[in-house]
Scaffold this motif. Structure first.
Motif, short mmCIF file in Angstrom:
data_model
loop_
_atom_site.label_atom_id
_atom_site.label_comp_id
_atom_site.label_asym_id
_atom_site.label_seq_id
_atom_site.Cartn_x
_atom_site.Cartn_y
_atom_site.Cartn_z
N TRP A 12 28.08 7.41 -3.66
CA TRP A 12 28.22 6.02 -3.24
C TRP A 12 29.66 5.65 -2.91
O TRP A 12 29.92 4.85 -2.00
N LYS A 13 30.63 6.24 -3.61
CA LYS A 13 32.03 5.93 -3.31
C LYS A 13 32.41 6.45 -1.92
O LYS A 13 33.13 5.80 -1.17
N TYR A 14 31.92 7.64 -1.61
CA TYR A 14 32.18 8.25 -0.30
C TYR A 14 31.54 7.41 0.80
O TYR A 14 32.17 7.10 1.82
N VAL A 15 30.29 7.02 0.59
CA VAL A 15 29.58 6.19 1.56
C VAL A 15 30.27 4.84 1.72
O VAL A 15 30.45 4.34 2.83
N LEU A 16 30.66 4.24 0.59
CA LEU A 16 31.35 2.94 0.64
C LEU A 16 32.65 3.04 1.41
O LEU A 16 32.98 2.13 2.19
N SER A 17 33.38 4.13 1.22
CA SER A 17 34.65 4.32 1.95
C SER A 17 34.41 4.36 3.45
O SER A 17 35.15 3.74 4.23
N LEU A 18 33.36 5.08 3.87
CA LEU A 18 33.04 5.15 5.30
C LEU A 18 32.62 3.79 5.85
O LEU A 18 32.99 3.42 6.97
N LEU A 19 31.85 3.04 5.05
CA LEU A 19 31.44 1.71 5.49
C LEU A 19 32.64 0.78 5.64
O LEU A 19 32.71 0.00 6.61
N ILE A 20 33.59 0.88 4.73
CA ILE A 20 34.79 0.04 4.81
C ILE A 20 35.59 0.41 6.07
O ILE A 20 36.10 -0.47 6.78
N ILE A 21 35.70 1.72 6.34
CA ILE A 21 36.39 2.16 7.55
C ILE A 21 35.70 1.57 8.79
O ILE A 21 36.36 1.08 9.72
N GLY A 22 34.37 1.61 8.79
CA GLY A 22 33.62 1.07 9.92
C GLY A 22 33.85 -0.42 10.10
O GLY A 22 34.05 -0.89 11.23
N LEU A 23 33.85 -1.17 9.01
CA LEU A 23 34.05 -2.62 9.10
C LEU A 23 35.47 -2.95 9.54
O LEU A 23 35.69 -3.88 10.33
N ILE A 24 36.44 -2.21 9.02
CA ILE A 24 37.83 -2.44 9.42
C ILE A 24 38.00 -2.17 10.91
O ILE A 24 38.67 -2.93 11.63
N PHE A 25 37.38 -1.08 11.37
CA PHE A 25 37.48 -0.74 12.80
C PHE A 25 36.83 -1.84 13.65
O PHE A 25 37.36 -2.21 14.70
N LEU A 26 35.68 -2.36 13.21
CA LEU A 26 35.01 -3.42 13.94
C LEU A 26 35.87 -4.69 13.99
O LEU A 26 35.99 -5.33 15.04
N LEU A 27 36.47 -5.04 12.86
CA LEU A 27 37.34 -6.23 12.82
C LEU A 27 38.54 -6.06 13.74
O LEU A 27 38.94 -7.00 14.44
N TRP A 28 39.12 -4.84 13.72
CA TRP A 28 40.24 -4.58 14.64
C TRP A 28 39.78 -4.74 16.08
O TRP A 28 40.47 -5.35 16.92
N GLN A 29 38.61 -4.18 16.41
CA GLN A 29 38.08 -4.30 17.76
C GLN A 29 37.92 -5.77 18.14
O GLN A 29 38.27 -6.18 19.26
N TYR A 30 37.39 -6.57 17.22
CA TYR A 30 37.14 -7.98 17.54
C TYR A 30 38.43 -8.72 17.83
O TYR A 30 38.56 -9.42 18.86
N TYR A 31 39.42 -8.60 16.94
CA TYR A 31 40.67 -9.33 17.14
C TYR A 31 41.45 -8.78 18.32
O TYR A 31 42.17 -9.53 19.01
N TYR A 32 41.29 -7.49 18.59
CA TYR A 32 41.95 -6.90 19.77
C TYR A 32 41.33 -7.45 21.05
O TYR A 32 42.04 -7.83 21.98
N GLN A 33 40.00 -7.49 21.10
CA GLN A 33 39.33 -8.03 22.28
C GLN A 33 39.61 -9.52 22.43
O GLN A 33 39.77 -10.04 23.54
N LEU A 34 39.70 -10.22 21.31
CA LEU A 34 39.97 -11.66 21.34
C LEU A 34 41.36 -11.94 21.89
O LEU A 34 41.59 -13.00 22.46
N SER A 35 42.28 -11.01 21.77
CA SER A 35 43.63 -11.20 22.31
C SER A 35 43.63 -11.24 23.83
O SER A 35 44.52 -11.83 24.44
N PHE A 36 42.60 -10.63 24.46
CA PHE A 36 42.50 -10.67 25.92
C PHE A 36 41.75 -11.91 26.40
O PHE A 36 42.01 -12.40 27.51
N ILE A 37 40.80 -12.37 25.60
CA ILE A 37 39.99 -13.54 25.99
C ILE A 37 39.93 -14.52 24.81
O ILE A 37 38.89 -14.71 24.18
#
Length: 244
Positions: A12-37
């Protein structure tokens, strides 16, 4: 059903770490895309989900090749599954938000016209049900119930889905790829395709160009070539915009 969750609970710790990485990447994508529009958070969210989903799915396919190059890392095969599951989850949300924000919540409106070279959403829509099947059968439980031959045969469809998704994100809005997020997606996609082609050629030679897997591999290559031929003017225009 307990075996369905056994691996996740045990690691579960390994899975949780991957999920956190995924969410962080998604948040980065959102704020990065928001900087253009900055005045259109809905479009920024749709783009972020699309970029994140396509990137994670490409990473999942790339990891398959990497494990073959470096077998000592194959013990991390669960990461490949997690990246694939996160990729589908983001793609599903990409489809859902696109429908809600831009098509009045009516998914049938996305299908007109049906010509994929006029309506580039069709490529993405063709990939979606295959990704959904991959998601439903991504557990150990599904693997055991289906048996290795049928499970493997079904999961070969992922290469068709990946092909359709590549044409979708390449052609639908090339200027949106002309940034760090787009270049990252293109790089991972290129490496995944290169790795798959390398191992397919090696496998085909070893099997004397015989067997179902080899036939399906050649069929996928023919599909790629056919789509490239039909979309050649659009592809040259897209790459001209992206790398200009």
């Amino acid at each position: 059903m307990s075996r369905l969750f056994e691996g996740a609970v045990k690691n579960w710790k390994y899975v949780l770490s991957l999920l956190i990485i995924g969410l962080i990447f998604l948040l980065w994508q959102y704020y990065y895309q928001l900087s253009f529009i900055p005045d259109n958070w809905q479009l920024a969210l749709v783009r972020a989900l699309g970029f994140a989903g396509a990137t994670f799915f490409a990473i999942a396919l790339l990891s398959s090749s990497m494990f073959k190059f470096w077998p000592q890392y194959a013990k991390y095969w669960t990461a490949r599954r997690m990246f694939g599951v996160m990729g589908f989850t983001f793609i599903f949300l990409h489809f859902l938000t696109t429908t809600m924000f831009f098509y009045d919540g009516n998914p049938m409106l996305l299908y007109f016209p049906l010509n994929p070279f006029e309506n580039l959403l069709i490529f993405g829509l063709a990939a979606y049900p295959i990704f959904f099947l991959m998601f439903l059968t991504s557990t150990d439980w599904a693997y055991e119930k289906m048996g290795p031959p049928r499970w493997k045969a079904l999961h070969r469809l992922v290469y068709f889905a990946f092909m359709f998704s590549v044409f979708h994100f390449l052609l639908i809005n090339p200027p949106a790829l002309k940034n760090l997020s787009g270049y990252l997606l293109l790089l991972v996609t290129f490496l995944a395709l290169l790795g798959e082609l390398y191992w397919f050629i090696k496998m085909a030679i070893q099997k004397g160009f015989r067997g179902l897997g080899v036939k399906i591999g050649f069929l996928i290559i023919l599909f790629w070539l056919a789509l490239i031929y039909l979309a050649y003017p659009m592809l040259t225009n897209a790459f001209g915009i992206i790398f200009s």
